[in-house]
Design a protein around this motif. Structure first.
Motif, short mmCIF file in Angstrom:
data_model
loop_
_atom_site.label_atom_id
_atom_site.label_comp_id
_atom_site.label_asym_id
_atom_site.label_seq_id
_atom_site.Cartn_x
_atom_site.Cartn_y
_atom_site.Cartn_z
N ASP A 144 58.06 6.15 -12.88
CA ASP A 144 56.62 6.43 -13.34
C ASP A 144 56.86 7.45 -14.55
N TRP A 145 55.61 7.66 -14.99
CA TRP A 145 55.65 8.60 -16.17
C TRP A 145 54.78 9.63 -15.87
N ASP A 146 55.38 10.90 -16.58
CA ASP A 146 54.43 12.31 -16.58
C ASP A 146 55.22 13.29 -17.57
N PHE A 147 54.79 13.38 -18.59
CA PHE A 147 55.27 14.23 -19.74
C PHE A 147 54.39 15.62 -19.60
N ASP A 148 53.44 15.65 -18.81
CA ASP A 148 52.41 16.74 -18.88
C ASP A 148 52.79 17.73 -17.79
N GLN A 149 52.96 17.26 -16.46
CA GLN A 149 53.69 18.29 -15.39
C GLN A 149 54.63 17.53 -14.66
N PRO A 150 55.76 17.44 -15.49
CA PRO A 150 56.96 16.64 -14.72
C PRO A 150 57.57 17.41 -13.83
N GLU A 151 58.16 16.94 -12.66
CA GLU A 151 58.87 17.91 -11.70
C GLU A 151 60.28 18.02 -12.21
N LYS A 152 60.68 19.20 -12.01
CA LYS A 152 61.96 19.86 -12.45
C LYS A 152 63.14 18.92 -12.24
N ASN A 153 64.16 18.67 -13.04
CA ASN A 153 65.15 17.96 -13.03
C ASN A 153 64.73 16.43 -12.52
N ARG A 154 63.77 15.78 -13.15
CA ARG A 154 63.33 14.64 -12.86
C ARG A 154 62.83 13.82 -14.26
N HIS A 155 63.14 12.61 -14.37
CA HIS A 155 62.96 12.00 -15.66
C HIS A 155 61.31 12.22 -15.81
#
Length: 278
Positions: A245-256
């Motif tokens: 999945d994509w999330d450049f706005d609120q990404p989880e720490k240490n996750r792509h």
């Protein structure tokens, strides 16, 4: 059955969940699509491109930019395909035609170097989530959709918000394993028995999104890694590829923050994951 051009490539992405609240992810999508669009490129967007779809009569700046990006990719020589997800299943032929999208059934099949590759959004494989599967059957009926789309746009927007709120509560109160693909459903799908009971034909490889559990499963029983990494390999019988999945706005720490799969006509494929969030 779709085939990858000999001198081309197929690119697969899903679960971007684009909306007015994801400006960085939208920027990343535009840049990625422009970078892969060329003659001989097949781009497959396998569902949940949008966080929600109220109907083809609704538009905002995010939708306009996505349409423009797809049109530009088409002008560069790429074909762009779209498969409905559980968030944007109401996206219709009107928008698809105006944007230059080719709508796909779920599942669809590719022939890649003598391997039959089944592509799907992936939600139908999560058979343990029975409440969702019941809603899915209802919401995919033409009669239900026609009745919903006949409602005023403002009412549809409010209904969508309510459904989304219920979905979040359901997810929060459900065991994590029921949100993943069911092992038996995957095994049956390889043999051609689709979860809805129809026979769709055997496949050698399954590629899907939806679960947000990016992984390369070489065998039916191989577990997903805690931290998947970019990789390159060759298609083999029994392989299951789960898109990130994509999330450049609120990404989880240490996750792509996102990624995609590239596949060549000779059976070579690669999984590219974008940088992890710090």
């Amino acid at each position: 059955m779709i085939e990858i051009p000999q001198h081309g490539a197929a690119f697969f992405a899903s679960d971007l969940h684009l909306s007015e609240h994801t400006p960085k992810t939208l920027d990343a999508f535009e840049n990625w699509l422009a970078s892969v669009a060329q003659d001989g490129a097949l781009v497959f967007l396998l569902g949940d491109l949008f966080e929600v779809w109220y109907g083809d009569d609704y538009s905002d700046r995010t939708i306009e930019r996505v349409a423009q990006a797809i049109q530009s990719a088409q002008s560069a020589g790429a074909r762009v395909f779209f498969m409905h997800g559980n968030r944007d299943f109401l996206l219709g032929e009107s928008f698809a035609e105006s944007a230059g999208l080719e709508l796909l059934p779920d599942p669809e099949f590719l022939m890649v170097n003598h391997h039959v590759v089944l592509i799907t959004h992936g939600d139908q494989l999560c058979t343990d989530d029975r409440a969702y599967q019941q809603f899915r059957i209802q919401s995919r009926s033409e009669q239900w959709q026609a009745k919903l789309l006949a409602l005023p746009l403002e009412q549809r927007i409010e209904m969508a918000k309510s459904i989304r709120s219920e979905s979040k509560m359901h997810k929060a109160n459900s065991a994590l394993n029921i949100m993943d693909a069911n092992r038996q459903a995957v095994a049956d799908s390889f043999q051609g028995k689709w979860p809805d009971g129809y026979y769709v034909g055997k496949s050698d490889v399954i590629l899907h999104g939806h679960t947000h559990r990016c992984a390369i499963h070489p065998t039916l029983d191989s577990k997903a890694p805690e931290k998947p990494e970019s990789t390159q390999a060759f298609l083999q019988k029994g392989l299951r590829i789960v898109l990130p999945d994509w999330d450049f706005d609120q990404p989880e720490k240490n996750r792509h923050t996102g990624g995609f799969v590239k596949m060549l006509s000779n059976g070579d494929y690669s999984l590219t994951l974008f940088n992890r969030a710090a």
